[in-house]
Design a protein around this motif. Sequence first.
Motif, short mmCIF file in Angstrom:
data_model
loop_
_atom_site.label_atom_id
_atom_site.label_comp_id
_atom_site.label_asym_id
_atom_site.label_seq_id
_atom_site.Cartn_x
_atom_site.Cartn_y
_atom_site.Cartn_z
N MET A 10 0.97 -1.37 0.20
CA MET A 10 -0.03 0.41 -0.16
C MET A 10 1.35 0.98 -0.15
N THR A 11 0.59 2.63 -0.88
CA THR A 11 1.21 3.35 -0.94
C THR A 11 0.70 4.10 0.01
N THR A 12 1.38 4.83 0.54
CA THR A 12 1.30 6.32 1.17
C THR A 12 2.05 7.37 1.09
N ARG A 13 1.38 8.62 1.44
CA ARG A 13 1.72 9.96 1.27
C ARG A 13 2.00 11.08 1.92
N ILE A 14 2.86 11.07 2.25
CA ILE A 14 3.14 12.67 3.14
C ILE A 14 3.32 13.77 2.85
N TYR A 15 3.74 15.14 3.39
CA TYR A 15 3.48 16.41 2.57
C TYR A 15 4.27 16.86 3.76
N LYS A 16 5.35 17.72 3.09
CA LYS A 16 6.40 19.09 4.26
C LYS A 16 6.57 19.96 3.46
N GLU A 17 6.54 21.03 4.33
CA GLU A 17 6.50 22.16 3.76
C GLU A 17 8.04 22.68 4.82
N VAL A 18 8.75 23.56 3.61
CA VAL A 18 10.10 24.04 4.11
C VAL A 18 10.41 25.16 3.52
N PHE A 19 10.86 26.29 4.19
CA PHE A 19 11.16 27.54 4.01
C PHE A 19 12.96 27.77 3.74
N PHE A 20 13.42 28.71 2.96
CA PHE A 20 15.17 28.77 3.24
C PHE A 20 15.06 29.63 2.07
N ILE A 42 5.64 13.47 -1.02
CA ILE A 42 5.95 11.73 -1.25
C ILE A 42 5.34 10.92 -1.08
N ASP A 43 5.51 9.81 -2.15
CA ASP A 43 5.30 8.27 -1.65
C ASP A 43 5.51 7.43 -1.70
N GLY A 44 5.10 6.42 -0.82
CA GLY A 44 6.34 5.45 -0.77
C GLY A 44 5.40 4.41 0.51
N THR A 45 5.85 2.95 1.11
CA THR A 45 5.50 1.95 1.68
C THR A 45 5.99 2.72 3.07
N ALA A 46 5.08 2.89 4.02
CA ALA A 46 5.59 2.95 5.07
C ALA A 46 6.95 1.89 5.52
N ASP A 87 11.37 3.16 0.76
CA ASP A 87 11.05 2.88 -0.70
C ASP A 87 9.98 4.65 -0.53
N ALA A 88 10.09 5.12 -0.95
CA ALA A 88 9.82 6.72 -1.09
C ALA A 88 10.48 7.91 -2.13
N ARG A 89 9.18 7.99 -3.38
CA ARG A 89 9.90 9.23 -4.20
C ARG A 89 8.90 10.28 -4.31
N VAL A 90 9.54 12.01 -4.31
CA VAL A 90 8.99 12.38 -4.95
C VAL A 90 7.60 12.29 -5.83
N SER A 91 6.29 12.67 -5.34
CA SER A 91 5.70 12.37 -6.34
C SER A 91 5.03 14.12 -7.21
N LYS A 92 5.25 15.23 -6.22
CA LYS A 92 5.20 16.36 -6.20
C LYS A 92 5.94 17.56 -5.67
N ILE A 93 6.32 18.22 -6.71
CA ILE A 93 7.18 19.24 -5.34
C ILE A 93 7.02 20.62 -5.99
N ARG A 94 6.40 21.92 -5.64
CA ARG A 94 6.20 22.50 -5.52
C ARG A 94 7.49 23.88 -4.89
N VAL A 95 8.33 24.77 -5.84
CA VAL A 95 9.13 26.12 -5.14
C VAL A 95 8.49 27.18 -6.06
N TRP A 96 7.91 28.57 -4.65
CA TRP A 96 8.02 29.27 -4.57
C TRP A 96 8.84 30.10 -4.38
N GLU A 97 8.85 31.31 -5.82
CA GLU A 97 9.83 31.93 -4.90
C GLU A 97 9.68 33.59 -4.89
N SER A 98 8.04 33.24 -4.83
CA SER A 98 7.61 33.86 -4.34
C SER A 98 6.70 33.96 -3.82
N THR A 99 5.59 35.75 -3.28
CA THR A 99 3.63 34.27 -2.72
C THR A 99 2.96 33.99 -3.52
N THR A 100 3.72 34.63 -4.61
CA THR A 100 1.68 34.52 -5.92
C THR A 100 3.09 33.61 -6.82
#
Length: 137
Positions: A1-11, A38-42, A114-127
């Motif tokens: 079974m695939t599980t999806r996790i999400y993380k938000e980070v700023f730099f 991230i999609d993967g197997t727990a 067993d985890a891979r990025v399924s989607k990523i967003r990189v914001w360079e401004s608030t818009t």
Amino acid sequence: MTTRIYKEVFFEATHRLIHYQGKCFRLHGHQWRVEVWIDGTADERTGIVLDYNCIKEVVGRFDHQVILNAEDPMAACIETFHPVVTTEGDPTSELLAAVIAGMIDTEAARRGHDARVSKIRVWESTTCYAERIYDRQ
């Protein structure tokens, strides 16, 4: 079974686009926001797909850095005073999304997940953000 996790980070980081006609040709900085799915197997023992700190550590490699195209003549000058993160191509939000996703996938594999990025967003401004979606089927 695939599980999806999400993380938000700023730099915080500086960059410039040497192949762009406009303001972004000049060295400037942003507070970047990175959202990662991230999609993967727990793991059977821990129940964890990938430690959220792994994602934070990978993205944190860009924090308070100067990010420049490897072909940028400014890179060698700045390198005498401060480390420079170089990219193969202009460090746009589009390119950074691909680079960061690849780094996270590599680190997850190195740690035996067993985890891979399924989607990523990189914001360079608030818009403005770039998004990459990976179909791993």
